[in-house]
Design a protein around this motif. Structure first.
Motif, short mmCIF file in Angstrom:
data_model
loop_
_atom_site.label_atom_id
_atom_site.label_comp_id
_atom_site.label_asym_id
_atom_site.label_seq_id
_atom_site.Cartn_x
_atom_site.Cartn_y
_atom_site.Cartn_z
N LEU A 267 -2.24 -11.60 7.53
CA LEU A 267 -2.32 -10.17 7.81
C LEU A 267 -0.95 -9.54 8.04
O LEU A 267 -0.82 -8.61 8.84
N HIS A 268 0.08 -9.98 7.34
CA HIS A 268 1.37 -9.28 7.36
C HIS A 268 1.26 -8.00 6.52
O HIS A 268 0.41 -7.91 5.61
N ALA A 269 2.19 -7.05 6.81
CA ALA A 269 2.12 -5.71 6.20
C ALA A 269 2.10 -5.74 4.68
O ALA A 269 1.47 -4.89 4.04
N ASP A 270 2.79 -6.71 4.06
CA ASP A 270 2.91 -6.74 2.61
C ASP A 270 1.76 -7.49 1.94
O ASP A 270 1.80 -7.75 0.73
N GLY B 215 0.80 -1.22 0.00
CA GLY B 215 0.00 0.00 0.00
C GLY B 215 0.83 1.27 0.00
O GLY B 215 2.05 1.24 0.18
N ASN B 216 0.14 2.38 -0.24
CA ASN B 216 0.81 3.69 -0.26
C ASN B 216 0.67 4.42 1.06
O ASN B 216 -0.36 4.28 1.75
N ARG C 56 11.47 -1.47 3.11
CA ARG C 56 10.99 -1.70 1.74
C ARG C 56 9.51 -1.33 1.56
O ARG C 56 9.04 -1.15 0.44
N PHE C 57 8.79 -1.28 2.68
CA PHE C 57 7.34 -1.03 2.60
C PHE C 57 6.92 0.27 3.27
O PHE C 57 5.74 0.54 3.43
N HIS C 58 7.91 1.10 3.63
CA HIS C 58 7.64 2.31 4.40
C HIS C 58 7.32 3.49 3.47
O HIS C 58 8.08 3.80 2.57
N PRO D 121 2.57 -18.01 -6.34
CA PRO D 121 2.97 -17.42 -5.06
C PRO D 121 2.87 -15.89 -5.11
O PRO D 121 2.72 -15.31 -6.19
N THR D 122 2.96 -15.26 -3.96
CA THR D 122 2.85 -13.80 -3.90
C THR D 122 4.19 -13.11 -4.10
O THR D 122 4.24 -11.93 -4.40
#
Ligand SMILES: [Zn+2]
Length: 301
Positions: free
Chosen positions: A123-126, A83-84, A93-95, A275-276
């Motif tokens: 429900l992990h951040a990515d 997400g943004n 990497r996801f911040h 896979p993701t």
């Protein structure tokens, strides 16, 4: 050319990859996969380098993408990336990303209002980021017409208002608050218990280990079908070395059992693995080899 969406067909279903980002992990390979054995790993280098592993930095390369699945009249989005504008300082990497994910989704043929079902494998951040987006300073569901499917066990494992969690880990509580809670508050969440049939061919099944309530999505049809395995298998080297769990697996032993179960299903039914986090070509058929398996990559149509 760098392509950000590609399509596969499985039976009557159409499956399109919607990319958020591809790149090296934040951690060296041996920290990401604590059980990694260097001599076994070296045997796989000829096919891992350079797409799936960067030799110089010793980083596994992973993608973060969603799967847009069209089956009959249903449009389903599986896993929603990071997400943004999400505050994730502990995950560089996801911040605070600002990536054109929704534009890519639209290029793949779906506007937010077209999504009927969102399924988060865990429900992990990515995997939850695009569940919501920032609108006038508030986090609101990105997909206004979607039912969001989460495992009940998974939701309970992350709910920050259980015990002392909110105080003990405010970052994680914030992640739930910005990416899960708005969907529960809007009445769009459906919490699943055990197996769950979405339609005649799509079935959600529990695969605990990576997280307590991790689930996969199986597409079952005469063509052999497909398995959307989330993080039961993170990186293609784990197809060959299914006993190597990641450092992010809550229960590495149970994760191993779930990983083997997914690979065995694919090998015995001829199901394609979606896979993701696999880098290009992202999708593989699974063949048995020795005590493990081997991926035979399948390019988009
Ligand atoms: Zn993940």
């Amino acid at each position: 050319m760098h392509s950000t969406s590609q399509t596969w067909r499985v039976g009557a279903a159409t499956i399109t990859r919607v990319e958020e980002q591809v790149g090296p992990n934040d951690l060296p390979a041996g920290q990401f996969l604590p059980e990694l054995d260097r001599s076994r790993f070296a045997r796989h280098l000829p096919w891992l380098v350079p797409t799936h592993y960067d030799l110089e930095s010793d980083r596994l390369i992973t993608s973060n993408h969603s799967w847009l699945i069209r089956s009959g009249s249903l449009t389903l989005l599986l896993d929603t990336c990071a997400g943004n504008h999400k505050e994730r300082p502990w995950l560089p990497r996801f911040h605070q990303l600002d990536l054109p994910f929704l534009e890519r989704l639209e290029a793949a043929g779906a506007r937010p209002e077209d999504i009927d079902i969102v399924l988060c494998t865990h429900l992990h951040a990515d995997h939850v980021g695009w569940n919501t987006r920032l609108e006038n300073g508030r986090w609101v569901p990105t997909f206004p017409n979607a039912r969001y499917l989460f495992s009940r066990i998974e939701n309970e494992a992350w709910d920050p208002d259980v015990g002392d969690r909110r105080r003990a880990n405010p970052g994680r509580a914030g992640m739930y608050d910005d990416s899960v809670l708005p969907v529960i508050r809007s009445g769009q969440a459906q919490l699943l218990e055990g197996e769950h049939a979405i339609d005649g061919i799509l079935r959600v099944e529990p695969t605990p280990g990576h997280t307590p309530g991790h689930v996969i999505l199986k597409l079952l049809d005469e063509s052999g079908g497909a398995v959307f395995c989330g993080d039961t298998i993170h990186h293609p080297v784990q197809v060959c070395e299914p006993d190597w769990s990641t450092r992010f697996c809550a229960d590495p032993v149970q994760a191993r059992a779930s990983r083997r179960q997914v690979l065995e299903h694919c090998a015995s039914h001829g199901s394609l693995l979606f896979p993701t986090h696999f880098a290009a070509p992202h999708v593989a058929a699974i063949e048995r080899e020795g005590e493990g398996y081997r991926p035979r990559f399948v390019h988009a149509a």
